[in-house]
Design a protein around this motif. Structure first.
Motif, PDB file in Angstrom:
ATOM      1  N   MET A   1       0.858  -1.036   0.135  1.00 11.24           N
ATOM      2  CA  MET A   1       0.217   0.008   0.066  1.00 11.24           C
ATOM      3  C   MET A   1       0.922   1.286   0.063  1.00 11.24           C
ATOM      4  O   MET A   1       0.601   2.393  -0.645  1.00 11.24           O
ATOM      5  N   LYS A   2       1.898   1.130   1.018  1.00 13.65           N
ATOM      6  CA  LYS A   2       2.777   2.395   0.969  1.00 13.65           C
ATOM      7  C   LYS A   2       3.474   2.546  -0.397  1.00 13.65           C
ATOM      8  O   LYS A   2       3.778   3.777  -0.979  1.00 13.65           O
ATOM      9  N   LEU A   3       4.119   1.481  -0.991  1.00 12.64           N
ATOM     10  CA  LEU A   3       4.680   1.387  -2.319  1.00 12.64           C
ATOM     11  C   LEU A   3       3.668   2.044  -3.338  1.00 12.64           C
ATOM     12  O   LEU A   3       4.197   3.098  -4.092  1.00 12.64           O
ATOM     13  N   ARG A   4       2.440   1.793  -3.395  1.00 10.52           N
ATOM     14  CA  ARG A   4       1.510   2.247  -4.314  1.00 10.52           C
ATOM     15  C   ARG A   4       1.104   3.702  -4.074  1.00 10.52           C
ATOM     16  O   ARG A   4       1.080   4.260  -5.091  1.00 10.52           O
ATOM     17  N   ALA A   5       1.138   3.974  -3.208  1.00 10.99           N
ATOM     18  CA  ALA A   5       0.913   5.173  -2.939  1.00 10.99           C
ATOM     19  C   ALA A   5       2.054   6.401  -3.175  1.00 10.99           C
ATOM     20  O   ALA A   5       1.699   7.491  -3.642  1.00 10.99           O
ATOM     21  N   LEU A   7       4.132   5.419  -5.289  1.00 15.32           N
ATOM     22  CA  LEU A   7       4.329   5.638  -6.929  1.00 15.32           C
ATOM     23  C   LEU A   7       3.171   6.619  -7.535  1.00 15.32           C
ATOM     24  O   LEU A   7       3.315   7.443  -8.508  1.00 15.32           O
ATOM     25  N   LEU A   8       2.046   6.756  -6.937  1.00 14.00           N
ATOM     26  CA  LEU A   8       1.083   7.536  -7.429  1.00 14.00           C
ATOM     27  C   LEU A   8       1.226   8.836  -7.280  1.00 14.00           C
ATOM     28  O   LEU A   8       1.081   9.729  -8.177  1.00 14.00           O
ATOM     29  N   TYR A 366       0.169  12.822   0.765  1.00 10.65           N
ATOM     30  CA  TYR A 366       0.892  11.837   1.265  1.00 10.65           C
ATOM     31  C   TYR A 366       0.710  11.695   2.697  1.00 10.65           C
ATOM     32  O   TYR A 366       0.403  10.543   3.248  1.00 10.65           O
ATOM     33  N   THR A 373      -4.640   6.325   6.269  1.00 10.13           N
ATOM     34  CA  THR A 373      -4.553   4.754   6.425  1.00 10.13           C
ATOM     35  C   THR A 373      -4.206   4.327   7.850  1.00 10.13           C
ATOM     36  O   THR A 373      -4.416   3.152   8.397  1.00 10.13           O
TER      37      THR A 373
END
Length: 602
Positions: A1-5, A7-8, A366, A373
């Motif tokens: 989830m952290k990696l996806r956020a 990247l976004l 973020y 989150t």
């Protein structure tokens, strides 16, 4: 989830920067090309202006030479005495030598039957090919020869041109470009010098000059003012590069058909041309960090002006007009790409500011997403903790309710049994809800563990159905089961039970008073297959996939007001997939039919 956020957010920052940077670069590139074209046009106009100045000099010089030729004709008619011509040459600052061709284009001066000076002899040696080319001084003959080119492919003039091309490296003949009268307004005294006074100093022919001048004016009036145009047709310029130097010759044909030619003084011509060009101070003021060079036919610099001193290829080159056709102008300056601001310099500041703003916005988003989150994770942990805490006492309540129900079996008071049944049913419902919450949490954290055991699937299905039977009958639903497996299989009992609990609970909630609820089981290879079909209102076609999404609840007249968490069907399908199978909603005319497939072993 952290990696996806992460990247976004990175894309949120980079995509606008790249998009705006690309668009800005394209716009700046187009603007730079436009500025470059404009600068090229300005440079070309500036070089053409210089060419016009040089052409103006030749135009004014032509006016002077034509008038001097007319004076020589009037003063020396019917012939051109050698002494008179030599006197003219010695006193003319612009003319180095003269020649005269008679009506048959034969050399008349320098004379054939008199001793010649060294300069005259050299002139004869150099210009002999020209004198053997009579068509050169008769444009009307050249025009006629051009018109007859198809009838006579091999012409005398062509042979003449071949002879000339062998004599010199460069040859051009023609008239000057036409200029506005204002460009010819410079005083002719600047060009005449002493030549006119020397011609007019012959007293014995001054009276004849006046007579011929009057006759000339009368002829001009009779011709309706066409004398000037006739003079233009009977004169021209010749540029001939021979013996390592370029000769500029002006010729004029008199009314008797004789040709008078003037060979210009090269040094005086260059001096007069340079005098028309800007000096060092004016060139620095007009050009700034640029330089214009005037190069002659031998590619040598004749003159230059401007502050730019670097040697290198010219940004623009312009060949001069006739009779300086072998000369050219070169424009030297820093590269045009440096004449306009660099693309990246003009784009850097706004892109950096935009990048900083987007990074700041991304950081705030973020932080907000991270906070949300964290809060969501805390809520999930709280629910899991509460569910765990509720499960133990709820199990005890259910256990003791069942024990008390068995102990009071046969009691004459029916209310006591009914109360205990309610306690047992509701405790079972609450247990199923807690199991769903815990299983959903484990699936989200990928901590679900299966424990396959050897058991009879049909027996377990009957047991689960018996548990739901009283509640289903109260809701007007009659449960029916068609067993078809008939053998023991290795699978996770808790998973199958939880899946059946969710499907039967949905049927109890959303298909009341629908009649039969039919379950059937069978084997497809190693897959346990169970069908659960009700006779309720069914599920709309547009919601056949969405009902498996977590927390989604379809809205209709039958579902509104019915309590539920919205995770039952999605959890059941996730459990089936974790068990190597799936749950699908089959198409039917009435009701809803779910098919469960679970991987099993022997």
């Amino acid at each position: 989830m952290k990696l996806r956020a992460a990247l976004l957010l990175t894309l949120l920052v980079l995509l606008p920067l790249l998009l705006l940077g690309g668009l800005g670069f394209k716009l700046q590139q187009n603007e730079q090309e436009l500025v470059g074209l404009q600068l090229q046009k300005l440079i070309e106009q500036q070089l053409e202006s210089v060419d016009n100045q040089l052409q103006s000099h030749f135009q004014q010089l032509e006016v002077l030479l034509r008038r001097q030729a007319g004076d020589l004709y009037r003063l020396t008619d019917p012939g051109y005495p050698a002494a008179q011509l030599r006197h003219f040459v010695s006193n003319s600052p612009q003319v180095q030598q003269v020649f005269v061709l008679d009506e048959r284009d034969q050399r008349q001066f320098p004379p054939r039957n008199q001793p010649l000076s060294r300069e005259e002899q050299r002139l004869v040696d150099v210009l002999e090919p020209l004198w053997q080319s009579p068509g050169l001084f008769h444009p009307e003959r050249r025009d006629a020869a051009t018109a007859d080119a198809q009838a006579s492919p091999v012409m005398e003039e062509r042979r003449i041109d071949t002879r000339l091309s062998k004599s010199g490296e460069y040859f051009a003949s023609g008239q000057l470009a036409q200029r506005a009268p204002a460009e010819l307004a410079a005083p002719l005294a600047d060009y005449a010098g002493r030549s006119e006074s020397s011609i007019m100093a012959e007293p014995e022919i001054s009276s004849r000059n006046r007579v011929l001048e009057a006759r000339r004016e009368a002829d001009a009036d009779a011709d309706g003012g066409q004398l000037v145009s006739a003079d233009e047709e009977r004169s021209g310029w010749i540029a001939w590069y021979v013996d390592a130097r370029l000769m500029h010759i002006f010729w004029w044909r008199d009314p008797s058909g004789r040709t008078l030619g003037f060979v210009l003084n090269d040094a005086r011509l260059v001096t007069d041309l340079i005098a028309r060009l800007p000096d060092a101070q004016q060139g620095s003021r007009e050009l700034g960090d640029a330089r214009i060079r005037l190069l002659n036919s031998r590619n040598r610099s004749v003159y230059s002006w401007g502050d730019y001193r670097d040697e290198g290829p010219a940004l623009r080159t312009l060949g001069l007009s006739h009779p300086l056709g072998s000369w050219r102008l070169e424009y030297h300056a820093p590269n045009l790409q440096r004449a306009v601001p660099s693309l990246w310099l003009t784009l850097a500041a706004p892109l950096v500011l935009l990048g900083v703003a987007l990074i700041g916005l991304g950081y705030l988003l973020y932080r907000e997403q991270k906070r949300e989150t964290l809060l969501a994770q805390q809520r999930v942990n709280f629910v899991n903790q509460v569910s765990h805490e509720l499960k133990t006492p709820l199990t005890n309540v259910r256990l003791y309710a069942e024990m008390l129900e068995q102990r009071l079996d046969g009691d004459e008071d029916p209310a006591t049994g009914r109360y205990l049944g309610v306690i047992t049913d509701e405790s079972q419902r609450l247990s199923r809800l807690i199991d769903n919450v815990l299983s959903f949490s484990r699936l989200q954290r990928q901590q679900l563990k299966l424990s396959p055991q050897l058991a009879e699937p049909d027996a377990q299905i009957e047991k689960v159905l018996d548990t739901f039977a009283p509640l289903l009958r109260q809701r007007g639903i009659e449960p029916l089961f068609d067993p078809g497996i008939g053998t023991s299989r290795r699978y996770d009992l808790a998973t199958l039970e939880q899946i059946l609990n969710n499907l039967l609970s949905n049927a109890e909630k959303y298909a009341p008073d629908s009649g039969e609820l039919r379950l059937s089981s069978w084997l497809e290879g190693e897959m346990l297959c169970i069908s659960v079909r009700d006779s309720g209102p069914g599920i709309a076609a547009g919601e056949r996939e969405r009902i498996f999404e977590p927390f989604y609840r379809s809205s209709s007249r039958l579902t509104d007001g019915v309590s539920g968490t919205g995770i039952g069907l999605g959890l059941a399908r996730d459990l089936a997939r974790a068990h190597g199978g799936d749950i699908t909603l089959e198409t039917g005319k009435k009701g809803a039919c779910f098919t469960i497939r679970l991987e099993s072993g022997r």
